[in-house]
Design a protein around this motif. Structure first.
Motif, short mmCIF file in Angstrom:
data_model
loop_
_atom_site.label_atom_id
_atom_site.label_comp_id
_atom_site.label_asym_id
_atom_site.label_seq_id
_atom_site.Cartn_x
_atom_site.Cartn_y
_atom_site.Cartn_z
N GLY A 1 -36.41 78.22 9.45
CA GLY A 1 -36.35 79.68 9.52
C GLY A 1 -35.63 80.18 10.77
N TYR A 2 -35.67 81.47 10.93
CA TYR A 2 -34.94 82.16 12.01
C TYR A 2 -35.41 81.69 13.39
N CYS A 3 -36.67 81.84 13.69
CA CYS A 3 -37.18 81.40 14.99
C CYS A 3 -37.28 79.88 15.05
N GLY A 4 -37.67 79.28 13.93
CA GLY A 4 -37.94 77.84 13.92
C GLY A 4 -36.69 77.02 14.15
N TRP A 5 -35.58 77.41 13.54
CA TRP A 5 -34.34 76.65 13.70
C TRP A 5 -33.86 76.72 15.15
N ILE B 1 -38.85 68.72 11.86
CA ILE B 1 -38.91 70.01 11.13
C ILE B 1 -39.60 69.79 9.80
N LEU B 2 -40.59 70.62 9.52
CA LEU B 2 -41.25 70.60 8.21
C LEU B 2 -41.10 71.99 7.60
N ASP B 3 -40.54 72.05 6.40
CA ASP B 3 -40.26 73.36 5.78
C ASP B 3 -40.15 73.16 4.28
N ASN B 4 -40.63 74.10 3.51
CA ASN B 4 -40.50 74.00 2.04
C ASN B 4 -39.37 74.88 1.52
N LEU B 5 -38.63 75.48 2.44
CA LEU B 5 -37.44 76.28 2.10
C LEU B 5 -37.77 77.50 1.25
N CYS B 6 -39.01 77.94 1.27
CA CYS B 6 -39.36 79.11 0.44
C CYS B 6 -38.62 80.36 0.92
N ARG B 7 -38.29 80.41 2.22
CA ARG B 7 -37.53 81.57 2.72
C ARG B 7 -36.18 81.69 2.03
N GLY C 1 -41.21 70.09 2.26
CA GLY C 1 -42.41 70.18 1.43
C GLY C 1 -43.29 71.32 1.89
N ASP C 2 -44.36 71.52 1.14
CA ASP C 2 -45.20 72.70 1.33
C ASP C 2 -46.41 72.37 2.20
N LEU C 3 -46.59 73.14 3.23
CA LEU C 3 -47.75 73.00 4.12
C LEU C 3 -49.05 73.16 3.34
N HIS D 1 -46.29 76.24 14.78
CA HIS D 1 -46.44 76.69 13.39
C HIS D 1 -45.81 78.06 13.17
N PHE D 2 -44.56 78.00 12.67
CA PHE D 2 -43.81 79.20 12.26
C PHE D 2 -43.88 79.38 10.75
N GLY D 3 -44.47 78.43 10.02
CA GLY D 3 -44.24 78.30 8.57
C GLY D 3 -45.04 79.24 7.70
N GLU D 4 -44.78 80.51 7.81
CA GLU D 4 -45.50 81.48 7.00
C GLU D 4 -44.54 82.47 6.34
N GLN D 5 -45.04 83.16 5.32
CA GLN D 5 -44.28 84.27 4.76
C GLN D 5 -44.41 85.39 5.78
N ARG D 6 -43.30 85.85 6.35
CA ARG D 6 -43.41 86.68 7.54
C ARG D 6 -42.90 88.11 7.40
N SER D 7 -42.66 88.54 6.17
CA SER D 7 -42.15 89.91 6.02
C SER D 7 -43.26 90.84 5.54
N LYS E 1 -49.26 78.49 17.66
CA LYS E 1 -49.23 79.23 16.39
C LYS E 1 -48.59 80.59 16.60
N LEU E 2 -47.69 80.94 15.70
CA LEU E 2 -47.07 82.26 15.80
C LEU E 2 -47.91 83.31 15.13
N GLY E 3 -48.37 84.25 15.91
CA GLY E 3 -49.01 85.45 15.39
C GLY E 3 -48.04 86.61 15.59
N THR E 4 -48.56 87.82 15.52
CA THR E 4 -47.67 88.96 15.69
C THR E 4 -48.37 90.08 16.47
N GLY F 1 -43.65 89.80 19.43
CA GLY F 1 -43.07 91.08 19.08
C GLY F 1 -41.92 90.89 18.11
N ILE F 2 -41.12 91.92 17.95
CA ILE F 2 -40.01 91.87 17.00
C ILE F 2 -38.83 91.16 17.65
N VAL F 3 -38.35 90.12 17.00
CA VAL F 3 -37.28 89.30 17.57
C VAL F 3 -35.94 89.87 17.16
N TYR F 4 -34.97 89.89 18.11
CA TYR F 4 -33.64 90.36 17.77
C TYR F 4 -32.59 89.36 18.25
N1 LIG Z 1 -38.87 87.30 13.25
C1 LIG Z 1 -39.69 88.11 13.91
O1 LIG Z 1 -39.32 89.18 14.38
C2 LIG Z 1 -41.12 87.71 14.11
C3 LIG Z 1 -41.94 88.58 14.84
C4 LIG Z 1 -43.27 88.23 15.04
C5 LIG Z 1 -43.76 87.04 14.54
N2 LIG Z 1 -42.95 86.22 13.82
C6 LIG Z 1 -43.52 84.98 13.29
O2 LIG Z 1 -42.75 83.87 13.66
C7 LIG Z 1 -42.70 82.92 12.60
C8 LIG Z 1 -41.27 82.64 12.24
O3 LIG Z 1 -40.64 83.86 11.85
P1 LIG Z 1 -39.16 83.84 11.31
O4 LIG Z 1 -38.60 85.18 11.52
O5 LIG Z 1 -38.47 82.65 11.84
O6 LIG Z 1 -39.46 83.66 9.74
P2 LIG Z 1 -38.59 82.87 8.63
O7 LIG Z 1 -39.05 83.34 7.32
O8 LIG Z 1 -37.15 82.94 8.94
O9 LIG Z 1 -39.09 81.36 8.85
C9 LIG Z 1 -40.30 80.88 8.35
C10 LIG Z 1 -40.04 79.50 7.76
O10 LIG Z 1 -41.28 78.95 7.28
C11 LIG Z 1 -41.05 78.34 6.04
N3 LIG Z 1 -42.34 78.36 5.31
C12 LIG Z 1 -43.06 79.43 4.89
N4 LIG Z 1 -44.17 79.04 4.22
C13 LIG Z 1 -44.14 77.67 4.23
C14 LIG Z 1 -45.00 76.68 3.68
N5 LIG Z 1 -46.10 77.01 2.98
N6 LIG Z 1 -44.69 75.38 3.86
C15 LIG Z 1 -43.59 75.02 4.55
N7 LIG Z 1 -42.72 75.94 5.10
C16 LIG Z 1 -43.00 77.24 4.92
C17 LIG Z 1 -39.97 79.18 5.38
O11 LIG Z 1 -39.25 78.45 4.40
C18 LIG Z 1 -39.10 79.55 6.58
O12 LIG Z 1 -38.05 78.62 6.76
C19 LIG Z 1 -43.49 83.53 11.45
O13 LIG Z 1 -44.79 82.99 11.43
C20 LIG Z 1 -43.51 84.98 11.78
O14 LIG Z 1 -44.64 85.61 11.25
C21 LIG Z 1 -41.64 86.54 13.60
#
Ligand SMILES: NC(=O)c1ccc[n+]([C@@H]2O[C@H](COP(=O)([O-])OP(=O)(O)OC[C@H]3O[C@@H](n4cnc5c(N)ncnc54)[C@H](O)[C@@H]3O)[C@@H](O)[C@H]2O)c1
Ligand SMILES: NC(=O)c1ccc[n+]([C@@H]2O[C@H](COP(=O)([O-])OP(=O)(O)OC[C@H]3O[C@@H](n4cnc5c(N)ncnc54)[C@H](O)[C@@H]3O)[C@@H](O)[C@H]2O)c1
Lengths: 409, 409
Positions: free
Chosen positions: A21-25, A40-46, A84-86, A106-112, A152-155, A220-223
């Motif tokens: 993902g965005y922050c994770g990569w 890196i562990l990711d299921n590519l759901c993003r 794969g899926d967490l 742990h960034f691996g969540e649905q984050r929108s 762990k990433l919270g918000t 906070g909100i990442v830019y």
């Molecule tokens: N981007 C921001 O502004 C922001 C702000 C506050 C917090 N965060 C937190 O930071 C983390 C990363 O944010 P991001 O913007 O990089 O999001 P992103 O969606 O770009 O990345 C998240 C990655 O996690 C993977 N993922 C999701 N569920 C999964 C699962 N069950 N198993 C394996 N992989 C899974 C997705 O495929 C994706 O690649 C998130 O937890 C998000 O809540 C982000």
């Protein structure tokens, strides 16, 4: 080897869940370049969400396999990849045991937030995916590697907008003559933000009951899109979301300015939030790993560097865009969210700076990490993705609103 | 018609989710007897847990179909029965739309803390079942009957044991010279209790965003088995759990005394909690229905009548059992939970009494609602079910610990 950095990671094994993902990569490469051993562990759901909703990152990103391969060539560092899926315990527990990380990020969540408000099914998906995934991480640490540090990433959105100062995770309260330090009260504003609140409560319990060391980063909100490593090769470029579902306020405003679309402020624009540059995100993670929490402790850091109102940000984009030839107009549109549009906001964020974070400031990053990219890739912008696509008050129970993001009106 | 009561419910339609359970069954009959039009919705998973773990209620309960049929004969009131899973949206949304309730009483969750700590799979089941079920209820109300009042069962365990007074749901905080009233901070002590914390946060959001009227009842530990309606016929008798997984402290102590097993206090026994008689549970629910929350409000009542330490309760059982021929010994056993064993505890519970609740007191109920039943049914007691079966510090990732409840040691 085109990437230069100190090698202070010294082989520390870090598993990055959500590392595609965005922050994770950006974090994976930042750590790999510095000598941490990264999985890196990711299921590519993003990427799947983008396909399903017809969305696309502004920047053309490579497949995860090509990215990781190219990084190996550019840096001579190997990143271990687990697709794969967490939430799939068989898969995840195997991957975790095999890699045996010293720290899990742990960034691996649905984050929108808007995604979680599209319809009932996606609200349910978001809370299930995020809450169960985090429970799995806690069980893996407890069972297989009790010394592993959870980062762990919270918000910041977990706190909502209380009328008192926001502290870092805990609040000392005196009430009827007695005093205690308690988890800071949470008032989240979407099913996504709520899932993070749930995670925080689950992690606090597990830290105490199982003596797990945990750091909860209320980000906070990442830019921005520029980090040293993701700029080292076109195949390494990071994603940049500007659509109404995954694009965050600032990233979206900049793209709007770049293509001559009015900057769309939701409602009055007094909504104030914490922001940080992606270059600070990666540093914050490194700082958290290098200074682990104690066992049995859930430490909370508010991870942002500056706070702005949405109006402030729109004004800044307009002002700094002008010398680059952009002539942005700012408009107010009806707020699709349910949130206070004028409110008190004063959130503390001292702890990461005490540990060494040197913030990038938005005034400086606006040009090189934002406007520059938006202008460079502006031919890739799909105008129909710019508007807000999800209304908090409507969230239907029927699916089939996947077209929300691209509907014509 | 052997059941007499006023008919003040006047046809108000109440859906009771979890209406085959301990609190739900007593409540369904209490309301039905008083003229409310009742629908029970239950997937019978509670009975399934008993089958899987080899547990059994002390009292011999009839099948849900026989219960409901018998109630119709005894009271001339029809209870509508829907067997199915709240998490199954197709089933639930149909049942909800068809019945179109004025109020939903939501008891339908996995409600045992030890069950949620048996293994990873059951921790996940508990949070999924409870959190997703409640989300479904919120969506159904929003979409199909926005005026329907949600009466949701939470638990006093959400608060944990803070070192300050526990208020009813919200805490007014003055901090750095500013004041706000915020959700009371939560520190839950098991995956079950945490699921209720998650529910509370989700409900607060939905109440505000969607203008739902919600009452969150943070219930204490319920004791006793006697209510007027469930005593009206043997087929209507309520369940009474005394095992180490579903039995709550007081119910268990009484059975232990009845069969001459030592009363097993966990650790020091200073753990203090709120308690209430099942006859008060049913009244509290009726009071909440008759005095609904405002739209957009999540109102919180602490639903208990007296607070005791575990030690107090053991002493009371011993003292009141003696004249009935029971000679109970009290022993301390190692605490399988992670919890404070000596702590401050002062929880408010004024609001339901302000609305008319007249509490039964434990001193009086001990004989007629507890000891009497335990003695009457003591030949049904299975001694191997009495001990604590689940250790908080161990909760493994592997399943197959279903035998926990009946293992030999
Ligand atoms: N981007 C921001 O502004 C922001 C702000 C506050 C917090 N965060 C937190 O930071 C983390 C990363 O944010 P991001 O913007 O990089 O999001 P992103 O969606 O770009 O990345 C998240 C990655 O996690 C993977 N993922 C999701 N569920 C999964 C699962 N069950 N198993 C394996 N992989 C899974 C997705 O495929 C994706 O690649 C998130 O937890 C998000 O809540 C982000
Ligand atoms: N008993 C207590 O001391 C106590 C104390 C505090 C709070 N509570 C709360 O009160 C409520 C009722 O407690 P109880 O003791 O009657 O529990 P119970 O287990 O006897 O009853 C719960 C009922 O809900 C049903 N159920 C569970 N998940 C379901 C689903 N997904 N779909 C449909 N039905 C489902 C079960 O089959 C069961 O019949 C629970 O929410 C519990 O957390 C109970």
């Amino acid at each position: 080897n085109t990437v230069s950095a100190t090698r202070d990671g010294k082989g520390t094994k870090v598993m990055i869940i959500g590392g595609d993902g965005y922050c994770g990569w950006a974090t994976a490469l930042h750590l790999s370049a510095r000598g941490y051993s990264v999985c890196i562990l990711d299921n590519l759901c993003r990427r799947e969400f983008d396909m399903q909703l017809g969305l696309e990152t502004l920047t053309p990103i490579a497949s995860v396999h090509d990215r990781v391969k190219r990084w190996g060539e550019v840096s001579a560092q190997n990143i271990h990849l687990e697709i794969g899926d967490l939430c799939d315990w068989d898969f995840f527990s195997d991957a975790f045991r095999n890699f045996a990380p010293d720290a899990v990020v742990h960034f691996g969540e649905q984050r929108s937030a808007p995604y979680s408000m599209i319809d009932r099914q996606r609200a349910v998906f978001t809370q299930h995916n995020n809450v169960i995934g985090t429970i799995n991480v806690l069980f893996a640490i407890k069972e297989f590697k009790p010394d592993c540090h959870l980062v762990k990433l919270g918000t910041m959105g977990e706190y909502g907008t209380p009328n008192i100062d926001i502290e870092e995770g805990y609040l000392t309260v005196t009430h009827n003559g007695r005093t205690d330090t308690l988890p800071y009260p949470k008032q989240a504003g979407s099913f996504y933000h709520l899932s993070k609140v749930h995670d925080s409560h689950n992690i606090l319990f597990a830290a105490r009951a199982w003596k797990i060391a945990a750091t909860d980063l209320n980000q906070g909100i990442v830019y921005g899109v520029r980090t040293e490593e993701t700029m080292a090769d076109p195949l390494l470029i990071n994603r940049y979301d500007y659509d109404g579902i995954f694009g965050t306020a600032l990233n979206r405003f900049v793209v709007q300015a770049a293509v001559g679309h009015p900057i769309t402020v939701y409602g009055k624009g007094g909504q104030t939030r914490g922001f940080l540059d992606i270059r600070d995100t990666v540093r914050c993670i490194q700082i958290a790993i290098d200074n682990p929490a104690a066992k049995g402790e859930m430490r909370v850091f508010n991870q942002f560097t500056e706070q702005f109102s949405v109006r402030d940000i729109a004004d800044l984009v307009k002002r700094l865009g002008a010398p680059m030839g952009l002539n942005a107009e700012i408009i107010q549109i009806p707020n699709p969210r349910v949130e206070a549009e004028e409110h008190y906001y004063n959130a503390k964020h001292a702890k990461l700076e005490e540990l060494g974070l040197q913030p990038h400031l938005l005034g400086d990053s606006m040009i090189d990490s934002l406007l520059e990219f938006a202008i460079r890739y502006k031919d890739r912008v799909r105008m129909e993705l710019i508007k807000p696509a999800v209304d908090w008050r409507k969230t239907p129970v029927t699916s089939g609103t996947a077209k929300a993001a691209v509907k014509a009106d």
